[in-house]
Design an enzyme around this catalytic site. Structure first.
Site, PDB file in Angstrom:
ATOM      1  N   SER A  24      -8.262  -9.496   0.399  1.00 28.31           N
ATOM      2  CA  SER A  24      -8.096  -8.965   1.756  1.00 28.31           C
ATOM      3  C   SER A  24      -7.562 -10.069   2.658  1.00 28.31           C
ATOM      4  O   SER A  24      -8.134 -11.159   2.743  1.00 28.31           O
ATOM      5  CB  SER A  24      -9.441  -8.468   2.290  1.00 28.31           C
ATOM      6  OG  SER A  24      -9.427  -8.397   3.699  1.00 28.31           O
ATOM      7  N   ARG A  61      12.340  -0.342   5.279  1.00 27.12           N
ATOM      8  CA  ARG A  61      13.401  -0.976   6.067  1.00 27.12           C
ATOM      9  C   ARG A  61      14.288  -1.885   5.207  1.00 27.12           C
ATOM     10  O   ARG A  61      15.462  -2.084   5.508  1.00 27.12           O
ATOM     11  CB  ARG A  61      12.790  -1.824   7.186  1.00 27.12           C
ATOM     12  CG  ARG A  61      11.944  -1.055   8.186  1.00 27.12           C
ATOM     13  CD  ARG A  61      11.431  -2.004   9.258  1.00 27.12           C
ATOM     14  NE  ARG A  61      10.459  -1.388  10.140  1.00 27.12           N
ATOM     15  CZ  ARG A  61      10.761  -0.662  11.206  1.00 27.12           C
ATOM     16  NH1 ARG A  61      12.034  -0.450  11.516  1.00 27.12           N
ATOM     17  NH2 ARG A  61       9.809  -0.147  11.963  1.00 27.12           N
ATOM     18  N   ASP A 120     -15.151   0.781   2.235  1.00 28.31           N
ATOM     19  CA  ASP A 120     -14.048  -0.092   2.612  1.00 28.31           C
ATOM     20  C   ASP A 120     -14.556  -1.410   3.173  1.00 28.31           C
ATOM     21  O   ASP A 120     -13.988  -2.480   2.920  1.00 28.31           O
ATOM     22  CB  ASP A 120     -13.176   0.633   3.640  1.00 28.31           C
ATOM     23  CG  ASP A 120     -11.740   0.136   3.652  1.00 28.31           C
ATOM     24  OD1 ASP A 120     -11.412  -0.780   2.873  1.00 28.31           O
ATOM     25  OD2 ASP A 120     -10.939   0.676   4.430  1.00 28.31           O
ATOM     26  N   TRP A 143       0.821  -1.205   0.000  1.00 29.83           N
ATOM     27  CA  TRP A 143       0.000   0.000   0.000  1.00 29.83           C
ATOM     28  C   TRP A 143       0.854   1.254   0.000  1.00 29.83           C
ATOM     29  O   TRP A 143       0.521   2.245  -0.645  1.00 29.83           O
ATOM     30  CB  TRP A 143      -0.962  -0.020   1.186  1.00 29.83           C
ATOM     31  CG  TRP A 143      -1.959   1.100   1.217  1.00 29.83           C
ATOM     32  CD1 TRP A 143      -2.325   1.836   2.306  1.00 29.83           C
ATOM     33  CD2 TRP A 143      -2.752   1.612   0.135  1.00 29.83           C
ATOM     34  NE1 TRP A 143      -3.270   2.769   1.968  1.00 29.83           N
ATOM     35  CE2 TRP A 143      -3.568   2.656   0.633  1.00 29.83           C
ATOM     36  CE3 TRP A 143      -2.854   1.288  -1.221  1.00 29.83           C
ATOM     37  CZ2 TRP A 143      -4.456   3.377  -0.158  1.00 29.83           C
ATOM     38  CZ3 TRP A 143      -3.742   2.007  -2.027  1.00 29.83           C
ATOM     39  CH2 TRP A 143      -4.515   3.039  -1.492  1.00 29.83           C
ATOM     40  N   GLU A 158      -4.323  -7.317  10.189  1.00 23.88           N
ATOM     41  CA  GLU A 158      -4.688  -6.188  11.047  1.00 23.88           C
ATOM     42  C   GLU A 158      -5.944  -6.467  11.857  1.00 23.88           C
ATOM     43  O   GLU A 158      -6.030  -6.109  13.034  1.00 23.88           O
ATOM     44  CB  GLU A 158      -4.880  -4.923  10.196  1.00 23.88           C
ATOM     45  CG  GLU A 158      -3.588  -4.367   9.605  1.00 23.88           C
ATOM     46  CD  GLU A 158      -2.784  -3.538  10.591  1.00 23.88           C
ATOM     47  OE1 GLU A 158      -2.993  -3.673  11.807  1.00 23.88           O
ATOM     48  OE2 GLU A 158      -1.937  -2.753  10.143  1.00 23.88           O
ATOM     49  N   LYS A 208     -13.806  -2.351  10.312  1.00 25.50           N
ATOM     50  CA  LYS A 208     -14.149  -3.116   9.102  1.00 25.50           C
ATOM     51  C   LYS A 208     -13.283  -4.352   8.941  1.00 25.50           C
ATOM     52  O   LYS A 208     -13.731  -5.368   8.409  1.00 25.50           O
ATOM     53  CB  LYS A 208     -14.091  -2.213   7.873  1.00 25.50           C
ATOM     54  CG  LYS A 208     -12.711  -1.646   7.543  1.00 25.50           C
ATOM     55  CD  LYS A 208     -11.939  -2.497   6.553  1.00 25.50           C
ATOM     56  CE  LYS A 208     -10.560  -1.920   6.291  1.00 25.50           C
ATOM     57  NZ  LYS A 208      -9.775  -2.738   5.349  1.00 25.50           N
ATOM     58  N   GLY A 245     -10.064   4.196   2.591  1.00 27.22           N
ATOM     59  CA  GLY A 245     -11.132   3.917   1.645  1.00 27.22           C
ATOM     60  C   GLY A 245     -11.020   2.528   1.055  1.00 27.22           C
ATOM     61  O   GLY A 245     -10.140   1.746   1.436  1.00 27.22           O
TER      62      GLY A 245
END
Length: 371
Positions: free
Chosen positions: A278, A49, A268, A29, A305, A215, A151
């Site tokens: 996802s 990194r 989203d 992303w 996440e 979400k 979004g």
């Protein structure tokens, strides 16, 4: 007050884009957002990194680790040196995992110019403190406007220039109300706009952040039910009621329910709950198919996440007295060893409630525990 079309055009012409944008985080992303900014005509430097990744971005215009076989625009600088990345930056996009945000902000602090706006592009709530990511960044970076870019945005599709829309949110100060075209939200939106990327502007940072955090948890729930063999009725119900949980939490924390119906909430949520692209949906699907957590993603240690956020979201809701049944169900399965089938059976047999909530009705479900 209604603004005429001519006044809108004038405000647009007055909005000054940020010339140089630093992107902190060279994952998929982060690379996508660097691509968006470069296509919009900005000077762009991206920090990561991994020296091999940054060298590939600079030398070959590609990110073989996170976006293999996709060409990137020429002119994106890439570095592992934080000071170099932030030197002369007019605005910063932070695209690192939510769990490392505080550490990254502390690392950024000595190298940021005065008043440079910082937009957060990760989604979550800090564990233990219950702080929204914007609050974490504000603690670590006083004096800098803090916002979010959020979004329905899969990185690969964004890099491939599929038409994409997102929300740019910053709290509006008094001066921003007087001259909205000079607000960080408006200037960053103009800075990122191109033929394929369309930002919208929001002054509701809390609402946007809550949408992004919750979400991912709902997406895991959708994946679990899909993996268990259920179909579109189930997914649609989870998306709709999940959005109500997002609205409830946002409202209690000072956000607006309306924000959750926008790109950073409903948009989203719909995207994340509709595709195993996802990681949240993919994790849920694998668990629903009966895999143990350590077997998911082929045994690789993949950061999801929503798995982390399920803890912080449920903890925060408990602290402020808010009930989030779907998030609580996901948390119970992921972190308390609850049986997936029984947990969702219990979720579906909760007391029957009114829609809208203002009806104030609660009836024992015939197949519920309290029946």
């Amino acid at each position: 007050m209604t603004i005429s079309k001519s006044d809108q055009q004038m405000l647009s012409s007055l909005a000054k884009p940020y010339d140089r944008i630093a992107v902190i985080g060279a994952g998929s992303w982060g690379t996508a957002l660097a691509t968006v900014a470069r296509r919009a005509g900005r000077e762009v430097v991206i920090w990561g990194r991994d020296g091999e990744v940054t060298k590939a971005i600079s030398d070959r215009q590609e990110n073989p680790k996170y976006l293999p076989e996709i060409g990137l625009p020429e002119g994106i600088e890439a570095t592992t040196d934080m000071a170099a990345a932030l030197r002369n930056a007019d605005a910063v996009l932070v695209v690192t995992p939510s769990t490392t945000l505080r550490q990254i902000c502390a690392q950024m602090k000595p190298h940021l110019g005065d008043g440079v706006p910082v937009a957060l592009c990760a989604k979550g709530i800090e564990a233990k403190t219950g702080l929204l990511l914007g609050e974490v960044a504000a603690e670590e970076l006083p004096g800098h406007p803090i916002g979010a870019l959020s979004g329905p945005t899969f990185a690969k599709e964004t890099v491939l220039a599929h038409p994409t829309a997102a929300t740019v949110a910053f709290d509006f100060r008094y001066s921003d109300r007087l001259a909205p075209h000079n607000s960080p939200a408006a200037r960053l939106a103009i800075s990122m706009s191109s033929e394929s990327f369309r930002p919208y502007i929001s002054d509701d940072l809390v609402g946007v952040e809550i949408g992004g955090a919750v979400k991912n948890v709902i997406a895991i729930a959708c994946g679990m039910m899909s993996g268990a063999g259920f179909a579109e009725n189930t997914r649609a119900a989870l998306i709709t009621r999940g959005m109500d949980e997002m609205k409830t939490l946002a409202e209690v924390l000072g956000g607006r329910r309306e924000t959750v119906t926008g790109l950073s909430g409903a948009g989203d949520l719909t995207l994340t709950c509709s595709s195993t692209t996802s990681r949240n949906m993919s994790l849920g699907t694998q668990l629903g198919q009966g895999l143990r957590r350590e077997e998911c993603f082929g045994g690789e240690n993949v950061v999801v996440e929503g798995e982390v956020n399920s803890i912080s979201v449920v903890d925060l809701a408990a602290q402020i007295g808010v009930t989030l049944p779907i998030c609580e169900a996901v948390h119970a399965i992921l972190h308390e060893g609850a049986d997936l089938t029984q947990t969702f059976r219990d979720l579906w047999s909760r007391p029957i409630e009114g829609e809208p909530r203002t009806l104030g009705i609660s009836l024992n479900h015939p197949f519920g525990e309290s029946a």
